[in-house]
Write an enzyme that holds these catalytic residues in place. Structure first.
Site: not given
Length: 565
Positions: A314, A339, A343
């Site tokens: 991330s 990733k 979100q």
């Protein structure tokens, strides 16, 4: 005066139609404004007779039937949670439901603080050892120290009897402002000592270590990207630059699962002296949004190296991708997690939350680095095992690239997407830490250290007043090492002289690192290990090369270790 005929319906419509149209237009304008203003908000309309949306679908309808007619009395909350999780399983792996029981813990990890007394403890032979005291936390301010043994909590004796972690947590936890009294046994003091601690906010730094590795190169290790990470990073960098002579930076993001995107972009902003695209996001309901550096860095940083591994995800990958695509420095290590999804967290009416994937993020070259999760390439959660079995963790040429598209960095180098950031320089996994004998001996050595320090802590502190002295001069004696091995044997680990000979240096380094942690702090633990860390040593080697740190063919030669045992 002559009388008038009653107006026909058509005539009435002609009179009122302009008024009706005006009202409709005004109402539509107002409604459009409200929808635009609140487009990211969620609303739940409660219908009569139950806590379900008024316009319910089949799921809500089924829940109502179960609630009204099912044979057994099932808890509606449990069923709702099960239904939510079942729905989310049909989406991507990172859209999740956070139950009310877990929401506080999850938010604490992102906020960078929590409530409590601020210690880490370890239970060994029915004794509670304080093995960590968070700096500037309530316990630190009250005078609690590493190595203290907790004998009593309030009026309850907790030493010398069966006790478990949950029991200790239940007695130590409490709301901010409340207090707890501990009786402790401290090395070198005969009498028990009473320490009264007022619970409060516990600051948790995202920076595990910030240190100089030589006269001009420093390292900052970050373990997550929380609400306080940028400030933690900036404070560490400021100290290294202004007080310790840092010119070049190694940013260690290994085992960092990510967090807030903003924390990553603000850190990157301090590493670029010109305006550069750092990352951009885009989704079905989200227009493209670009994050650029301002070109106004507060620090003069020369060469930059980012360390990553298969657990870097991330926000860690955003930093590695920006550094690589802009040819700002080198990325060293192994292929990152993969990733590339963003979100947002939405609070639900009962206090639980939905973490929903709303967009994809792309590196500056346009790479989408999310690894496949649609089932076409195996189980998503099984990816790391597949990397291990395929040999990817040991050989660069075994890396699987799921996106065959070609992307180019600022200087024209080819890079790939679709499954993480592939490093510029590959460093294979150290197989030592995968060996079961070494792992067990290492864990037991930590237990031995806690006992060893009962009567050696003050002596070591006196002999090595600073960590610098300890790092340079301390060596574990053969006699002490033999005592440690005898301790592991007493704990049912069979002695294996062949493996002991092979892993002796690594075990001694582990012991020295754990000693440094207990005496000089967590940063001492990492700094000790850095001295034999292949990735760190390679990063220093690349920084020390004359000229630019940009990748070149000679720098990409892989060093291969033996396969795991």
């Amino acid at each position: 005066m002559e009388g008038h005929e009653p107006l026909s319906n058509k005539e009435k419509m002609n009179i009122f139609l302009p008024l009706i149209l005006a009202l409709a237009l005004a109402g539509g304008t107002w409604l459009g404004f409200e929808l635009a203003h609140n487009k990211n908000n969620s609303y739940v309309v409660v219908s009569e007779g139950g806590n379900y949306p008024a316009k319910s679908g089949k799921v809500e309808e089924i829940l109502r039937f179960i609630d009204a007619r099912y044979l057994e009395n099932e808890a509606s909350d449990k069923l709702e949670d099960a239904a939510i999780n079942a729905v989310l399983e049909e989406l991507d792996p990172h859209s999740t439901y956070i139950s009310l029981d877990n929401i506080e813990r999850v938010n604490e990890s992102l906020n960078g603080n929590f409530e409590g007394i601020g210690i880490e403890f370890y239970i060994l032979d029915d004794t509670i050892y304080v093995v960590g005291v968070i700096e500037d936390g309530p316990s630190d301010k009250a005078g609690l120290q590493k190595g203290d043994k907790i004998i009593m909590i309030n009026d309850t004796m907790v030493a010398g009897k069966d006790i478990f972690n949950d029991d200790v947590v239940d007695q130590l936890k409490g709301s901010a402002g409340s207090s707890v009294s501990l009786k402790i046994k401290r090395a070198g003091e005969a009498a028990l000592k009473t320490v009264s601690i007022t619970r409060g906010q516990i600051p948790v730094s995202s920076v595990l270590a910030a240190c100089m590795l030589n006269k001009n190169t420093g390292l900052i290790k970050i373990n997550r990207f929380s609400g306080t990470t940028y400030l933690d990073f900036r404070n560490a960098l400021e100290d290294l630059v202004n007080n310790q002579g840092l010119e070049h930076l190694i940013l260690d993001l290994r085992h960092n699962p990510g967090g807030y995107l903003e924390a990553a972009t603000r850190i990157l902003d301090q590493l670029f002296t010109a305006r550069k695209l750092l990352v951009y996001t885009e989704g079905r309901s989200y227009r493209r949004k670009e994050y650029n550096s301002t070109g106004k860095s507060n620090f003069d940083i020369g060469k930059v190296v980012v360390l990553i591994d298969e657990n870097s995800a991330s926000a860690s990958e955003i930093i590695a991708g920006a550094i690589q695509d802009n040819d700002r420095g080198l990325v060293i290590g192994r292929r990152s997690f993969g990733k590339g999804l963003v979100q947002e967290q939405y609070k639900l009416t009962d206090g639980s939350a939905l973490r929903l994937t709303v967009a994809r993020y792309f590196t500056p070259s346009g790479r989408y680095i999310q690894k496949p999760y649609d089932g076409s390439d195996g189980l998503y959660g099984d990816d790391l095992r597949k990397r291990y079995e395929s040999g990817e963790l040991y050989h660069r040429d075994s890396i699987h690239v799921s996106d065959s598209s070609i992307y180019r960095t600022t200087n024209g180098r080819i890079v790939h997407g679709g499954g993480g950031i592939i490093p510029d320089i590959f460093i294979p996994l150290d197989t030592t830490r995968l060996n079961s004998y070494f792992q067990t001996a290492s864990l037991l050595s930590r237990d031995y250290i806690y006992k060893y320090l009962d009567n050696k802590r003050l002596k070591i502190k006196a002999e090595y007043p600073s960590f610098k002295d300890f790092k340079a001069k301390f060596k574990l004696s053969d006699a002490t090492f033999e005592q440690l091995i005898n301790y592991t044997v007493s704990k049912k680990l069979d002695r294996n002289n062949q493996l002991l000979q092979k892993y002796e240096d690594a075990l001694k380094l582990e012991v020295k690192a754990h000693l440094a942690d207990q005496i000089y702090g967590e940063a001492g633990y990492y700094q000790t290990l850095f001295s034999a860390d292949e990735m760190v040593l390679r990063a220093i080697q690349e920084i020390d090369r004359d000229g630019s740190i940009s990748p070149n063919p000679a720098a990409l030669v892989e060093k291969t270790t033996s396969t795991p045992e």
